[in-house]
Write an enzyme that holds these catalytic residues in place. Sequence first.
Site, short mmCIF file in Angstrom:
data_model
loop_
_atom_site.label_atom_id
_atom_site.label_comp_id
_atom_site.label_asym_id
_atom_site.label_seq_id
_atom_site.Cartn_x
_atom_site.Cartn_y
_atom_site.Cartn_z
N LYS A 1 -8.42 9.21 43.31
CA LYS A 1 -8.28 8.66 41.96
C LYS A 1 -6.86 8.09 41.77
CE LYS A 1 -12.43 9.46 40.44
NZ LYS A 1 -12.85 10.39 39.41
N ARG B 1 -15.80 17.60 44.27
CA ARG B 1 -16.43 16.36 44.73
C ARG B 1 -15.37 15.52 45.43
NH1 ARG B 1 -17.09 11.06 42.80
NH2 ARG B 1 -19.13 10.11 43.23
#
Length: 277
Positions: free
Chosen positions: A234, A268
Amino acid sequence: MSFSITNSDISSSFSINCNGRLIDLSKPKLMGILNLTPDSFSDGGKFNNEKNALIQAENLLKNGATFIDIGAQSTRPNAEYLKADEEIRRIGNVISLIKKEFPESLISLDTFYADVVKFGFDKGIDIVNDISAGQFDSELLDTVAQTGLPYLLMHINPSYESMHEKIKFDDIILSINRFFSEKILEFKQKGIKDIILDPGFGFGKTVEDQYKMIDEFEYIGFGKYPVLAGISKKSFIYKPLGKEPNEVEKETLDLHLKLIEKGAKIIRLHNPETLKI
């Protein structure tokens, strides 16, 4: 904060029912990402054919993933918007092939469309991973309830167009928990039983708020539901460092370990081999 929680308040006995298989989350599990998209920010185009998708599914399982999260639509900023039929076309036989080759595998389907959930359920999926919290397709929640599958509820802005708009939160944790409380009530009324919470790293939050989410992760969901953390590659991690998504493995590992320490039940990620738990 207007509430407090201690480690003794956090349940370690969570489990979810995946098509009749009771999955114990007392020990954190890994969810490996399998992108079937040509435009993913991290691995676009590598796995969007059946052969490579199967190879990657095997790699994810061998490296410790309990779940494989299959997605046919990129939700990065400025990604192409796809309709349900295109998602279904991209998925094709991949779910069926993975289930045939690896019958013990557990497949999560990343979609916000009811029709894609129906398609995936017929092919054997085990979890619905909906980034939209049921806000992008009015039929999705009823469809999930009909399948009886566990549902991944993510905190997000109310529309597809606004999902990446940065919001100024007075208290990000309080806002997330208020959102979850309202949605969980709605979902329970629909008949959705197993709910996993995802605070939505990368969606409409500032860098500062996302690090606060990590620092105060144990408060999310008040310890009443299993919580998933999805921070892999991210931008809030790599952009402030002036790096690329694939250049922050050490930083991401440190954050993953911190999240597990603070109660994350599912991590995840793209490369499960980087996190041995």
